[in-house]
Write a protein that holds these residues in place. Structure first.
Motif, PDB file in Angstrom:
ATOM      1  N   GLY A  72       0.799  -1.230   0.000  1.00 49.88           N
ATOM      2  CA  GLY A  72       0.000   0.000   0.000  1.00 49.88           C
ATOM      3  C   GLY A  72       0.828   1.274   0.000  1.00 49.88           C
ATOM      4  O   GLY A  72       0.334   2.333   0.420  1.00 49.88           O
ATOM      5  N   LYS A  76      -9.008  -0.104   3.905  1.00 44.28           N
ATOM      6  CA  LYS A  76     -10.036  -0.326   2.877  1.00 44.28           C
ATOM      7  C   LYS A  76     -11.419  -0.265   3.505  1.00 44.28           C
ATOM      8  O   LYS A  76     -12.344   0.296   2.938  1.00 44.28           O
ATOM      9  CB  LYS A  76      -9.854  -1.717   2.237  1.00 44.28           C
ATOM     10  CG  LYS A  76      -8.922  -1.729   1.080  1.00 44.28           C
ATOM     11  CD  LYS A  76      -9.717  -1.372  -0.167  1.00 44.28           C
ATOM     12  CE  LYS A  76      -8.921  -1.407  -1.407  1.00 44.28           C
ATOM     13  NZ  LYS A  76      -9.605  -0.785  -2.535  1.00 44.28           N
ATOM     14  N   PHE A  93      -8.282   4.188  -5.315  1.00 42.31           N
ATOM     15  CA  PHE A  93      -7.737   3.390  -6.417  1.00 42.31           C
ATOM     16  C   PHE A  93      -8.422   3.770  -7.730  1.00 42.31           C
ATOM     17  O   PHE A  93      -7.764   3.955  -8.751  1.00 42.31           O
ATOM     18  CB  PHE A  93      -7.941   1.890  -6.125  1.00 42.31           C
ATOM     19  CG  PHE A  93      -7.420   1.013  -7.221  1.00 42.31           C
ATOM     20  CD1 PHE A  93      -6.088   0.647  -7.253  1.00 42.31           C
ATOM     21  CD2 PHE A  93      -8.254   0.591  -8.255  1.00 42.31           C
ATOM     22  CE1 PHE A  93      -5.586  -0.135  -8.284  1.00 42.31           C
ATOM     23  CE2 PHE A  93      -7.766  -0.194  -9.285  1.00 42.31           C
ATOM     24  CZ  PHE A  93      -6.433  -0.553  -9.298  1.00 42.31           C
TER      25      PHE A  93
HETATM   26  P1  A3P Z   1      -2.727  -5.234  -6.102  1.00 38.63           P
HETATM   27  O1  A3P Z   1      -1.569  -5.732  -6.907  1.00 38.63           O
HETATM   28  O2  A3P Z   1      -3.248  -6.291  -5.158  1.00 38.63           O
HETATM   29  O3  A3P Z   1      -3.809  -4.643  -6.915  1.00 38.63           O
HETATM   30  P2  A3P Z   1       2.531  -0.588  -3.473  1.00 38.63           P
HETATM   31  O4  A3P Z   1       1.896   0.740  -3.657  1.00 38.63           O
HETATM   32  O5  A3P Z   1       3.086  -0.819  -2.105  1.00 38.63           O
HETATM   33  O6  A3P Z   1       3.463  -0.922  -4.572  1.00 38.63           O
HETATM   34  O7  A3P Z   1       1.348  -1.664  -3.528  1.00 38.63           O
HETATM   35  C1  A3P Z   1       0.682  -1.919  -4.707  1.00 38.63           C
HETATM   36  C2  A3P Z   1      -0.685  -2.471  -4.373  1.00 38.63           C
HETATM   37  O8  A3P Z   1      -1.522  -1.397  -3.897  1.00 38.63           O
HETATM   38  C3  A3P Z   1      -1.358  -3.013  -5.622  1.00 38.63           C
HETATM   39  O9  A3P Z   1      -2.205  -4.061  -5.162  1.00 38.63           O
HETATM   40  C4  A3P Z   1      -2.133  -1.796  -6.092  1.00 38.63           C
HETATM   41  O10 A3P Z   1      -3.182  -2.089  -6.977  1.00 38.63           O
HETATM   42  C5  A3P Z   1      -2.637  -1.252  -4.771  1.00 38.63           C
HETATM   43  N1  A3P Z   1      -2.989   0.184  -4.817  1.00 38.63           N
HETATM   44  C6  A3P Z   1      -2.382   1.174  -5.508  1.00 38.63           C
HETATM   45  N2  A3P Z   1      -3.003   2.344  -5.304  1.00 38.63           N
HETATM   46  C7  A3P Z   1      -4.020   2.103  -4.464  1.00 38.63           C
HETATM   47  C8  A3P Z   1      -5.043   2.922  -3.892  1.00 38.63           C
HETATM   48  N3  A3P Z   1      -5.113   4.205  -4.168  1.00 38.63           N
HETATM   49  N4  A3P Z   1      -5.924   2.340  -3.056  1.00 38.63           N
HETATM   50  C9  A3P Z   1      -5.861   1.021  -2.780  1.00 38.63           C
HETATM   51  N5  A3P Z   1      -4.929   0.184  -3.294  1.00 38.63           N
HETATM   52  C10 A3P Z   1      -4.010   0.716  -4.126  1.00 38.63           C
END
Ligand code: A3P
Length: 323
Positions: free
Chosen positions: A70, A221, A258
């Protein structure tokens, strides 16, 4: 050996030649075990430089986590909170920049550009994946505030596997889900073992509760507004009653959601420099995949899920933390 460390200084080359290494993920460079955690050479060099040189300032805020739990979301939320009096929400830099370009990473950006300007808003917000025990001493000694986010390891793993396979250059072989899972379960993932990363910060948060805000992706979430307000209070920028009645909290939640971020042009079509990748750039859309809780069920078997749960239960047993 598929190693190219020609761009790194000799002393660093000497150091990493003494470290245990593993090439299981088939990256262009192996992972190295340093102070109990696995690093790729680029971020390891940044970590060591930060350990040597980084001087935390009182009031600095650190967003800490293991990769794919996240980071982008937490960066966006904290940046939006910190800068809300400097930008109209309709002209916030998050609309035109990747969250990673709004909040610098300690071991990547500080290493590349130590004079990187502080973000507007008077708050100095940094992000890092470095383990708690390896943080530069000045961060822990000056009692900087730390926000730590963790996530169900099964979703974290699935997210990581997708990300690393997509960002790999065409010249490198893909890694199968099963192979990657085996490595992750053995603690061999970038900045892993995952459970040790979480546990160190968790223990730190129990020792110094005022210094930490410890949260889970799943909880954020479930009730984003609640945690958004808590983060704002924690960083010393609480929302006023007036702001609450004007719907500012909800607007920040929506800006950083997201759905909103993943549909912005910059995040759909843009590219960012990434020195760890052959060719040096990464598509911004790799940071936004599904953003869901429980997506692991679409990729891992029931037995794999159970195995991961058992590992976590054993590793976290007695800590008071469940993941
Ligand atoms: P998923 O691959 O399960 O979709 P990081 O930002 O630490 O690289 O983590 C990436 C994960 O956070 C991905 O998960 C991505 O889709 C999700 N993500 C990115 N932006 C987000 C947001 N604004 N809200 C919730 N999840 C988010």
């Amino acid at each position: 050996e598929n190693q190219d460390l020609s761009k790194t200084p000799t002393s660093f080359k000497d150091l990493i030649s003494t470290l245990p290494k593993d090439n299981g993920w088939k990256f262009c460079q192996p992972l190295y075990l340093y102070q109990g955690f696995w690093y790729n050479p680029f971020v390891l060099e940044g970590t060591i430089l930060a350990q040597k040189n980084f001087q935390a300032q009182p009031g600095d805020i650190f967003l800490c986590n293991a990769p794919k739990t996240g980071t982008s979301w937490l960066k966006a939320l904290t940046f939006a909170i910190a800068t809300r009096n400097h930008f109209d929400l309709s002209s916030n830099p998050l609309l035109t920049k990747l969250p990673h370009d709004c909040v610098p990473s300690l071991e990547m950006d500080y290493f590349k550009n130590p004079t990187m300007p502080k973000p507007a808003g008077g708050l100095s917000v940094w992000a890092t994946h470095i383990s708690f025990s390896s943080l530069p001493k000045s961060i822990t000694e000056s009692k900087c505030k730390i926000i730590y986010i963790c996530r169900d390891p099964k979703d974290t793993f699935v997210s990581l596997w997708h990300y690393l396979n997509k960002m790999r250059s065409k010249s490198h072989e893909e890694i199968s889900l099963e192979e990657a899972f085996e490595l992750f379960c053995n603690g061999k993932s970038p900045y892993g073992p995952y459970w040790d990363h979480v546990l160190e910060y968790w223990k730190g948060s129990l020792e110094c509760p005022n210094q930490f805000y410890f949260l889970k992706y799943e909880d954020m979430k479930k009730d984003t507004i609640f945690h958004l307000k808590k983060i704002a209070e924690f960083v010393g920028h609480p929302f006023s009653l007036e702001e609450e009645s004007e719907g500012v909290v909800k607007k920040i939640m929506e800006l950083c959601s997201f759905e909103n971020l993943s549909n912005l042009d910059v995040n759909k079509k843009g590219q960012s420099p990434h020195a760890d990748v052959d060719g040096g750039t990464v598509d911004n859309n790799l940071y936004f995949r599904k953003g869901k809780v429980g997506d692991w069920k679409n990729f891992l078997t029931f037995e794999m899920g159970e195995r991961m749960d058992n590992i976590m239960e054993t590793k976290l047993s007695g800590s008071g933390l469940n993941l």
